[in-house]
Design a protein around this motif. Structure first.
Motif, PDB file in Angstrom:
ATOM      1  N   ILE A 316       0.876  -1.236   0.092  1.00  0.00           N
ATOM      2  CA  ILE A 316       0.148   0.053   0.135  1.00  0.00           C
ATOM      3  C   ILE A 316       0.709   1.233  -0.057  1.00  0.00           C
ATOM      4  CG2 ILE A 316      -1.851   1.144   1.033  1.00  0.00           C
ATOM      5  CD1 ILE A 316      -2.770  -1.548   2.616  1.00  0.00           C
ATOM      6  N   HIS A 317       0.337   2.196  -0.723  1.00  0.00           N
ATOM      7  CA  HIS A 317       1.316   3.501  -0.993  1.00  0.00           C
ATOM      8  C   HIS A 317       0.741   4.250   0.234  1.00  0.00           C
ATOM      9  CE1 HIS A 317       1.661   7.716  -2.072  1.00  0.00           C
ATOM     10  NE2 HIS A 317       2.834   7.168  -2.770  1.00  0.00           N
ATOM     11  N   GLN A 318       1.812   4.627   1.055  1.00  0.00           N
ATOM     12  CA  GLN A 318       1.517   5.428   2.368  1.00  0.00           C
ATOM     13  C   GLN A 318       2.024   6.868   2.078  1.00  0.00           C
ATOM     14  OE1 GLN A 318      -0.505   4.491   4.621  1.00  0.00           O
ATOM     15  NE2 GLN A 318      -0.583   2.346   4.440  1.00  0.00           N
ATOM     16  N   PRO A 319       1.241   7.797   1.531  1.00  0.00           N
ATOM     17  CA  PRO A 319       1.752   9.101   1.428  1.00  0.00           C
ATOM     18  C   PRO A 319       2.682   9.793   2.305  1.00  0.00           C
ATOM     19  CG  PRO A 319      -0.656   9.277   1.450  1.00  0.00           C
ATOM     20  CD  PRO A 319      -0.189   7.741   1.666  1.00  0.00           C
ATOM     21  N   PRO A 320       3.690  10.486   2.021  1.00  0.00           N
ATOM     22  CA  PRO A 320       4.108  11.382   2.900  1.00  0.00           C
ATOM     23  C   PRO A 320       3.263  12.453   3.326  1.00  0.00           C
ATOM     24  CG  PRO A 320       5.806  10.932   1.153  1.00  0.00           C
ATOM     25  CD  PRO A 320       4.437  10.185   0.642  1.00  0.00           C
ATOM     26  N   ALA A 321       3.729  13.349   4.510  1.00  0.00           N
ATOM     27  CA  ALA A 321       2.932  14.386   4.936  1.00  0.00           C
ATOM     28  C   ALA A 321       2.753  15.249   4.049  1.00  0.00           C
ATOM     29  CB  ALA A 321       3.603  14.788   6.116  1.00  0.00           C
ATOM     30  N   TRP A 322       3.686  15.738   3.028  1.00  0.00           N
ATOM     31  CA  TRP A 322       3.711  16.650   2.051  1.00  0.00           C
ATOM     32  C   TRP A 322       2.713  16.496   0.772  1.00  0.00           C
ATOM     33  CZ3 TRP A 322       5.728  15.391  -2.657  1.00  0.00           C
ATOM     34  CH2 TRP A 322       6.788  14.368  -2.731  1.00  0.00           C
ATOM     35  N   GLN A 323       2.304  15.208   0.604  1.00  0.00           N
ATOM     36  CA  GLN A 323       1.613  14.750  -0.458  1.00  0.00           C
ATOM     37  C   GLN A 323       0.126  15.080   0.007  1.00  0.00           C
ATOM     38  OE1 GLN A 323       2.498  10.959  -2.427  1.00  0.00           O
ATOM     39  NE2 GLN A 323       4.485  11.679  -2.812  1.00  0.00           N
ATOM     40  N   THR A 324      -0.497  15.767  -0.962  1.00  0.00           N
ATOM     41  CA  THR A 324      -1.935  16.181  -0.608  1.00  0.00           C
ATOM     42  C   THR A 324      -2.877  15.563  -1.586  1.00  0.00           C
ATOM     43  OG1 THR A 324      -1.840  17.971  -2.017  1.00  0.00           O
ATOM     44  CG2 THR A 324      -0.997  18.273   0.025  1.00  0.00           C
ATOM     45  N   GLY A 325      -4.149  16.088  -1.407  1.00  0.00           N
ATOM     46  CA  GLY A 325      -5.205  15.583  -2.387  1.00  0.00           C
ATOM     47  C   GLY A 325      -5.005  15.703  -3.905  1.00  0.00           C
ATOM     48  N   VAL A 326      -3.919  16.393  -4.320  1.00  0.00           N
ATOM     49  CA  VAL A 326      -3.396  16.567  -5.832  1.00  0.00           C
ATOM     50  C   VAL A 326      -2.410  15.342  -5.868  1.00  0.00           C
ATOM     51  CG1 VAL A 326      -4.068  18.915  -5.862  1.00  0.00           C
ATOM     52  CG2 VAL A 326      -1.520  18.135  -5.375  1.00  0.00           C
ATOM     53  N   ARG A 327      -2.182  14.520  -5.241  1.00  0.00           N
ATOM     54  CA  ARG A 327      -0.932  13.400  -5.527  1.00  0.00           C
ATOM     55  C   ARG A 327      -0.955  12.571  -6.683  1.00  0.00           C
ATOM     56  NH1 ARG A 327      -3.704  11.828  -0.595  1.00  0.00           N
ATOM     57  NH2 ARG A 327      -3.904   9.572  -0.588  1.00  0.00           N
ATOM     58  N   ASP A 328      -2.274  12.599  -7.209  1.00  0.00           N
ATOM     59  CA  ASP A 328      -2.355  11.738  -8.262  1.00  0.00           C
ATOM     60  C   ASP A 328      -2.473  12.142  -9.590  1.00  0.00           C
ATOM     61  OD1 ASP A 328      -4.945  12.920  -7.344  1.00  0.00           O
ATOM     62  OD2 ASP A 328      -6.233  11.588  -8.520  1.00  0.00           O
ATOM     63  N   PHE A 329      -2.253  13.563  -9.609  1.00  0.00           N
ATOM     64  CA  PHE A 329      -2.234  14.294 -10.836  1.00  0.00           C
ATOM     65  C   PHE A 329      -0.838  15.476 -10.843  1.00  0.00           C
ATOM     66  CE2 PHE A 329      -5.535  16.854  -9.128  1.00  0.00           C
ATOM     67  CZ  PHE A 329      -5.187  18.208  -9.318  1.00  0.00           C
ATOM     68  N   GLU A 330       0.080  14.898  -9.797  1.00  0.00           N
ATOM     69  CA  GLU A 330       1.265  15.921  -9.486  1.00  0.00           C
ATOM     70  C   GLU A 330       2.408  15.071 -10.279  1.00  0.00           C
ATOM     71  OE1 GLU A 330       4.634  16.496  -8.778  1.00  0.00           O
ATOM     72  OE2 GLU A 330       4.097  16.697  -6.599  1.00  0.00           O
ATOM     73  N   PHE A 331       2.708  15.410 -11.361  1.00  0.00           N
ATOM     74  CA  PHE A 331       3.785  14.682 -12.230  1.00  0.00           C
ATOM     75  C   PHE A 331       5.221  15.267 -12.042  1.00  0.00           C
ATOM     76  CE2 PHE A 331      -0.173  12.876 -13.876  1.00  0.00           C
ATOM     77  CZ  PHE A 331       0.266  11.513 -14.286  1.00  0.00           C
ATOM     78  N   SER A 332       5.651  15.892 -11.134  1.00  0.00           N
ATOM     79  CA  SER A 332       7.057  16.414 -11.069  1.00  0.00           C
ATOM     80  C   SER A 332       7.915  15.198 -10.977  1.00  0.00           C
ATOM     81  CB  SER A 332       7.129  17.408  -9.995  1.00  0.00           C
ATOM     82  OG  SER A 332       7.251  16.601  -8.781  1.00  0.00           O
ATOM     83  N   ARG A 333       9.415  15.570 -11.389  1.00  0.00           N
ATOM     84  CA  ARG A 333      10.074  14.414 -11.214  1.00  0.00           C
ATOM     85  C   ARG A 333      10.650  14.142  -9.941  1.00  0.00           C
ATOM     86  NH1 ARG A 333      14.474  13.210 -15.083  1.00  0.00           N
ATOM     87  NH2 ARG A 333      12.433  13.342 -16.540  1.00  0.00           N
ATOM     88  N   ALA A 334      10.800  15.062  -9.115  1.00  0.00           N
ATOM     89  CA  ALA A 334      11.105  14.915  -7.775  1.00  0.00           C
ATOM     90  C   ALA A 334       9.939  13.987  -7.060  1.00  0.00           C
ATOM     91  CB  ALA A 334      11.204  16.199  -6.832  1.00  0.00           C
ATOM     92  N   THR A 335       8.786  14.147  -7.178  1.00  0.00           N
ATOM     93  CA  THR A 335       7.661  13.230  -6.657  1.00  0.00           C
ATOM     94  C   THR A 335       7.664  11.846  -7.367  1.00  0.00           C
ATOM     95  OG1 THR A 335       6.322  15.059  -6.228  1.00  0.00           O
ATOM     96  CG2 THR A 335       5.291  13.028  -6.267  1.00  0.00           C
ATOM     97  N   MET A 336       7.734  11.809  -8.533  1.00  0.00           N
ATOM     98  CA  MET A 336       7.911  10.695  -9.226  1.00  0.00           C
ATOM     99  C   MET A 336       8.961   9.680  -8.765  1.00  0.00           C
ATOM    100  SD  MET A 336       9.873   8.719 -11.582  1.00  0.00           S
ATOM    101  CE  MET A 336      10.895   9.645 -12.499  1.00  0.00           C
ATOM    102  N   GLU A 337      10.264  10.384  -8.492  1.00  0.00           N
ATOM    103  CA  GLU A 337      11.487   9.608  -8.037  1.00  0.00           C
ATOM    104  C   GLU A 337      10.998   9.158  -6.503  1.00  0.00           C
ATOM    105  OE1 GLU A 337      13.657   8.327  -9.489  1.00  0.00           O
ATOM    106  OE2 GLU A 337      14.098   9.514 -11.402  1.00  0.00           O
ATOM    107  N   ALA A 338      10.436   9.957  -5.808  1.00  0.00           N
ATOM    108  CA  ALA A 338       9.870   9.631  -4.402  1.00  0.00           C
ATOM    109  C   ALA A 338       8.990   8.366  -4.338  1.00  0.00           C
ATOM    110  CB  ALA A 338       9.372  11.002  -3.735  1.00  0.00           C
TER     111      ALA A 338
END
Length: 381
Positions: A316-338
């Motif tokens: 199960i993906h457990q989102p870090p505290a900084w990932q919000t309700g937009v996390r399913d359409f936030e395609f930045s390289r840093a977030t992808m790598e995370a």
């Protein structure tokens, strides 16, 4: 007896399946899991996916094992290429604001190799056309899939593929499966056509939308269609359990978790429980005298049960505290790598106690497992 035990980190049963949920940008978590499984020597026989899970599944099934991770990396680096890989800071509030800004850019300009905003916008398109009922055009995704997927291998190779979509006009859910259908880019895109952002995909005269509207986890299809001892790695992009939200943003995030987790814990636990019950029934039937075994009622029960072993590992993906309700359409390289790294970490955590799963497989038992507090544990029930 388990097979391929010499090469893999686990004794593998007759059928090894990877089940992938929908969840947009969170699909990088699935890619990290697949990479880690391959490094452990765990070979897949079947991949089933919904939405972004269908995209990842197509890349897996449509490439040789040794090339699939590279093709998946090419996809995820491509879709994250519009947003620079800025240095990350160890501050959740700053990362959250960067995260929100990246999502705003996606909403405004789209995602490279995936979708672009419609110009002119949908209100100017001909009515009752895909352009009139969606904000973005997914033609770039078709080109990306054709570049990264060998459709001949996907349809005739060793790895079975199933992807789910829902018919717009009837609301009926359908699986496209390489055992019965010839799959191409349209079927993958149909599985991920989430309205009103993305357009419906027409297949044989029928419009299809994202399968996640009905069921975001294709586990039931896999269990019902597979009749061998089975090991399933179920990758969930939205946790079913979470804390009480503190504000509107957290409420939005939690609502998504509940909506798209599709009651996965209840489903997986219920399917495993049913296999255990069927095993008990099978053992009771074996104790009947020969004359009783020939009774029509007994024969009917024998046809109804499936006593093959089923082991489900829920990652199960457990989102870090900084990932919000937009996390399913936030395609930045840093977030992808995370997210990719979180996927690898989930497999590593599971394998720390891999002997629990190995024992269940070797002994022909059925059980469901989940990573809890960094360790693999059998789930209650």
């Amino acid at each position: 007896m388990p097979r391929r035990a010499a090469r893999a980190a686990l004794p593998l049963p007759d059928l090894v399946v990877l089940v992938l949920q929908g969840g947009g940008a969170l699909g990088a978590f699935q890619a990290g899991i697949y990479e880690a499984l391959i490094e452990l020597g765990i070979e897949l026989d079947w991949v089933a996916g919904i939405s972004i899970g269908a995209v990842n599944a197509a890349i897996i099934a449509g490439n040789p094992r040794d090339e699939a991770v590279g093709r998946m990396r090419a996809f995820w680096e491509g879709v994250s290429s519009a947003l620079p890989s800025l240095p990350t800071v160890d501050n959740d509030l700053i990362r959250e604001w960067v995260h929100l800004g990246a999502a705003a850019q996606v909403a405004s300009f789209g995602v490279p190799g995936f979708f672009v905003p419609r110009i002119p916008p949908p209100m100017f398109a001909e009515r009752q056309t895909p352009a009139a009922v969606s904000f973005y055009d997914t033609a770039p995704l078709a080109a990306t899939l054709d570049r990264l997927v060998d459709w001949e291998r996907l349809n005739h190779g060793k790895v079975r593929l199933s992807v789910g979509a829902v018919a717009v006009e009837t609301g009926n859910f359908r699986y496209f499966d390489t055992t019965t259908d010839t799959i191409d880019a349209r079927h993958i895109m149909a599985s991920g056509a989430l309205p009103p952002g993305l357009p419906p995909i027409e297949i044989d005269g029928t419009w299809y939308w994202d399968g996640g509207l009905v069921s975001n986890t294709p586990l039931e299809h896999v269990v019902e269609a597979g009749h061998e001892d089975m090991l399933v790695f179920q990758v969930d992009l939205f946790p079913a359990r979470g804390e009480r939200p503190h504000d509107l943003e957290e409420a939005w995030s939690r609502e998504k978790d509940i909506r798209f987790s599709s009651r996965t814990r209840r489903i997986s636990d219920g399917l495993v429980r049913r296999r255990k019950e069927h095993r008990l029934i099978d053992r009771m039937l074996a104790k009947l005298p020969p004359e009783a075994r020939d009774l029509p009622e007994v024969k009917a029960v024998e046809r109804m049960i499936d006593a093959k072993a089923l082991n489900v590992v829920q990652l199960i993906h457990q989102p870090p505290a900084w990932q919000t309700g937009v996390r399913d359409f936030e395609f930045s390289r840093a977030t992808m790598e995370a997210n990719w790294a979180l996927g690898r970490a989930a497999v590593e955590a599971a394998m720390k106690d891999g002997h629990l799963l190995a024992d269940s497989i070797a002994e022909g038992r059925s059980d469901s497992f989940a990573v809890q507090s960094g360790d693999l544990r059998p789930k209650a029930g």
